[in-house]
Write an enzyme that holds these catalytic residues in place. Structure first.
Site, mmCIF file in Angstrom:
data_model
loop_
_atom_site.group_PDB
_atom_site.id
_atom_site.type_symbol
_atom_site.label_atom_id
_atom_site.label_comp_id
_atom_site.label_asym_id
_atom_site.label_seq_id
_atom_site.Cartn_x
_atom_site.Cartn_y
_atom_site.Cartn_z
ATOM 1 N N LYS A 112 0.828 -1.208 0.000
ATOM 2 C CA LYS A 112 0.000 0.000 0.000
ATOM 3 C C LYS A 112 0.871 1.270 0.000
ATOM 4 O O LYS A 112 0.443 2.320 -0.444
ATOM 5 C CB LYS A 112 -0.931 0.030 1.217
ATOM 6 C CG LYS A 112 -1.844 -1.178 1.396
ATOM 7 C CD LYS A 112 -3.122 -1.076 0.588
ATOM 8 C CE LYS A 112 -4.113 -2.194 0.874
ATOM 9 N NZ LYS A 112 -3.605 -3.564 0.736
HETATM 10 C C1 PLP Z 1 -4.027 -4.716 0.087
HETATM 11 C C2 PLP Z 1 -3.170 -5.927 0.004
HETATM 12 C C3 PLP Z 1 -3.378 -6.940 -0.961
HETATM 13 C C4 PLP Z 1 -4.523 -6.887 -1.945
HETATM 14 O O1 PLP Z 1 -4.354 -5.902 -2.917
HETATM 15 P P1 PLP Z 1 -5.601 -5.386 -3.769
HETATM 16 O O2 PLP Z 1 -5.100 -4.274 -4.572
HETATM 17 O O3 PLP Z 1 -6.630 -4.979 -2.742
HETATM 18 O O4 PLP Z 1 -6.075 -6.553 -4.573
HETATM 19 C C5 PLP Z 1 -2.509 -8.014 -0.986
HETATM 20 N N1 PLP Z 1 -1.498 -8.123 -0.097
HETATM 21 C C6 PLP Z 1 -1.273 -7.194 0.849
HETATM 22 C C7 PLP Z 1 -0.163 -7.392 1.803
HETATM 23 C C8 PLP Z 1 -2.087 -6.072 0.936
HETATM 24 O O5 PLP Z 1 -1.853 -5.144 1.890
#
Ligand code: PLP
Length: 495
Positions: A112
Site C-alpha cells: 500500500k
Molecule cells: C491490500 C493488500 C493486498 C490486496 O491488494 P488489492 O489491490 O486490494 O487486490 C494483498 N497483499 C497485501 C499485503 C495487501 O496489503
C-alpha cells in the site's frame, strides 16, 4: 489534449485527472476510468535505463495529463525517497524459477506504501490546480493496515490533516502499536469502543454530514478520502509493472518483445488491475494470474462468470485479502462490457440488491488474459516452508498465496513463460504466521523474539518499521464511543 476520466456508471460524468483524484468516487457512486488507456511513448530499451522515479514520471505523465512536468516530478520525488529502505524502490528477487517483485520497502513494509506515499502529494497538487483553498482532512476507518499506510503517507504533508479511527480491541497489538506511535503534528489516531463496522459506519456518517461540511468549510477545512478506488492510488501502481519488465530486459532475463506473466495476490482487485493497465499501455504481459485465499469469490468468478458474495467470510492468515467485494473489479467489468456504463450500473445494482451478478459470454471472452485460482491455508503455509527450505528466501503469507497459485497454474497450463510474482508484504509484517509455517516449534516465542529469529534464519535485517515500534513512545491515546466520533473530529480541528 487532456486525458479525461469518466464514471463507470454514467458516461456523461467526465472530469480531468486532478478532479478525479479530488473526488475519489464519482457522484453516481461509480469509479473513474480513463476514456482510453494511453500507450507508452518510450521504448522498453529507453525505459530500462531509467530509475524508479524516472519510470514513474514516464508512466504517470500519460495518465495525469493536467499536471505539469514540474508538479508531477515534485510529487514523485517527495514520495519515492529515503522513506524506502532501498534506492531501487521495487527490487526483483529471483527464487525457485520466479521473479519476486518486492513492493514492501516503504514505511509500513507493505505494498500500500507504493501508492499511499504519493497520493497525499497528488491530492494537494490537485487541490491547488482546482483553486481549493481549504485544508484537506483525510478521514479513514481501518481494520489495521491501510490506516497505518495512510498515516505514514500523510504525516507532515503541508495542507493536510489525517484522522484514523480503529476498533480499540479489533486490531493486532503490533498494528495498534504502529498506529499509536505515529509521528506528525497533522496526524490523529483514535480507538473506538466498537468493531470495524462501527468505525466504518461512523466515518461514512461524518462524510455525509452536510452541517459539519458547512462548518468545516467556514473554518477552512474539507474532507477527502484515501480509499483504494481513487485513481490517484491506481495510477502509481501501474509504474512497478513497467519497471519490472524493463529491469528483466536490462538483466537479459527477457529478450526484446518476450512476454512475461504476472501473479498478484488479490483482495480489492486494485493491484492486478494496475497490471492490466500496464499490459494495455504496451508492456508485453501474457497472463494476469489472480490469486485468492480461501475467500475465493474471484476464482469462482473467473471460472463461471458469476460474481457471488453470498458466502461465509473466512478469516485467513492473509487478512489483507479477506474480502468479499472487490471494489476495483467494477473497472474491469465496465471495460470488458465495451465501456457500457448502463450495463455496468445494472450489474452493480444487482450486486448491491442480491449480492451477485452474471456477466455475458462476450465479456468472459474479453477477460481471457486473466486466470484465477486460490490457495488454502494449508497450501499457503506449505509454500512458505518449501520455498524457504529450497532457497532460504522467506515470503509473507499474501505472497505465498500467489506463489502457491503460480505453482497450480504452471502445472495445469504447462506454461513456462517468465513470471513476476507481486510480493505485497514483508514477512516481518506477518511474522507469527510465517514462522509457524516454517516450524511449529516457534509457536511459544513472543512477537519480538520471532522477529529476531526471522532475521536470523532469513538472513535479512529487521526493517526499520519494526525496529522503531519496539521503543517508540505512544503519541496517541484517545479512545471514544462510536457516538462521540463527531465531537472528537471537531475538537481535533479546533472548530
Ligand atoms: C491490500 C493488500 C493486498 C490486496 O491488494 P488489492 O489491490 O486490494 O487486490 C494483498 N497483499 C497485501 C499485503 C495487501 O496489503
Amino acid at each position: 489534449m487532456d486525458l479525461l476520466y469518466r464514471s463507470t456508471r454514467n458516461n456523461n460524468e467526465i472530469v480531468k485527472a486532478s478532479q478525479a483524484i479530488l473526488k475519489g468516487l464519482a457522484d453516481d457512486g461509480g469509479l473513474f476510468v480513463p476514456v482510453s488507456v494511453p500507450k507508452l511513448d518510450k521504448s522498453m530499451e529507453e525505459l530500462m535505463n531509467m530509475n524508479y522515479q524516472e519510470t514513474a514520471y514516464e508512466v504517470m505523465k500519460l495518465f495525469l495529463t493536467d499536471f505539469t512536468e514540474e508538479e508531477l516530478k515534485d510529487c514523485i520525488n517527495k514520495a519515492y525517497d529515503t522513506k524506502f529502505d532501498t534506492e531501487v524502490i521495487a527490487p526483483l528477487v529471483e527464487a525457485d524459477g520466479a521473479y519476486y517483485l518486492e513492493l514492501f520497502h516503504g514505511s509500513t513494509i507493505a505494498f500500500k506504501d507504493m501508492a499511499l506515499s504519493i497520493l497525499p502529494h497528488l491530492l494537494i497538487t490537485s487541490a491547488k490546480k482546482n483553486q481549493i483553498k481549504n485544508e484537506i482532512v483525510i478521514l479513514t476507518a481501518t481494520s489495521g493496515d491501510t490506516g497505518k499506510a495512510a498515516l505514514a503517507g500523510f504525516a507532515d504533508v503541508k495542507g493536510t490533516k489525517i484522522i484514523v479511527f480503529y476498533p480499540k480491541n479489533g486490531v493486532s497489538p503490533i498494528q495498534e502499536k504502529q498506529m499509536v506511535t505515529q509521528k506528525g503534528d497533522n496526524t490523529f489516531v483514535v480507538g473506538i469502543t466498537g468493531n470495524f463496522d462501527d468505525a466504518q459506519t461512523g466515518v461514512k456518517k461524518l462524510f455525509n454530514d452536510k452541517e459539519l461540511a458547512q462548518l468545516m468549510d467556514s473554518k477552512g477545512y474539507q474532507f477527502s478520502s484515501a480509499n483504494s478506488i481513487n485513481i490517484g492510488r491506481l495510477v502509481p501502481q501501474v509504474v512497478y509493472y513497467v519497471f519490472a519488465y524493463a529491469q528483466l530486459l536490462k538483466e537479459g532475463k527477457l529478450a526484446k518483445g518476450e512476454a512475461m506473466n504476472v501473479v498478484v495476490p488479490t483482495g480489492n482487485f486494485g493491484n492486478i488491475l494496475a497490471a492490466y493497465f500496464a499490459k494495455n499501455m504496451g508492456v508485453p504481459i501474457a497472463k494476469l494470474i489472480c490469486a485468492s485465499n480461501e475467500n475465493k469469490v474471484l476464482y469462482d468468478f473467473f471460472e463461471t462468470g458469476v460474481y457471488d458474495r453470498n458466502r461465509e467470510f473466512v478469516l485467513t492468515s492473509s487478512p489483507s485479502m479477506d474480502i468479499l467485494i472487490s471494489s476495483n473489479l467494477e473497472r474491469l467489468i465496465y471495460l470488458t462490457a465495451g465501456c457500457d456504463a448502463e450495463k455496468n450500473a445494472a450489474f452493480m445494482e444487482s450486486l448491491s440488491k442480491t449480492g451477485k451478478y452474471e456477466i455475458t459470454e462476450d465479456m468472459k471472452a474479453n477477460m481471457k488474459d486473466f486466470y484465477g485460482n486460490y490457495a488454502s491455508e494449508q497450501e499457503t503455509a506449505a509454500t512458505i516452508k518449501d520455498l524457504y527450505e529450497k532457497t532460504g528466501y522467506v515470503i509473507d503469507t499474501h505472497t505465498a498465496v500467489a506463489a502457491s497459485v503460480y505453482k497450480k497454474y504452471k502445472e495445469a497450463a504447462k506454461d513456462d513463460t517468465k513470471t513476476v510474482i507481486a510480493s505485497t508484504a514483508s514477512p516481518f509484517k506477518f511474522t507469527r504466521s510465517v514462522m509457524n509455517a516454517i516450524d511449529a516449534k516457534y509457536d511459544s516465542m513472543s512477537d519480538f523474539e520471532l522477529v529476531d529469529e526471522l532475521s536470523k534464519i532469513g538472513n535479512v535485517k529487521v526493517p526499520n518499521a519494526i525496529e522503531e515500534i519496539r521503543t517508540a513512545p505512544v503519541l496517541h491515546d484517545t479512545v471514544c464511543e462510536k457516538e462521540e466520533m463527531k465531537d472528537v473530529v471537531m475538537k481535533f480541528l479546533g472548530i
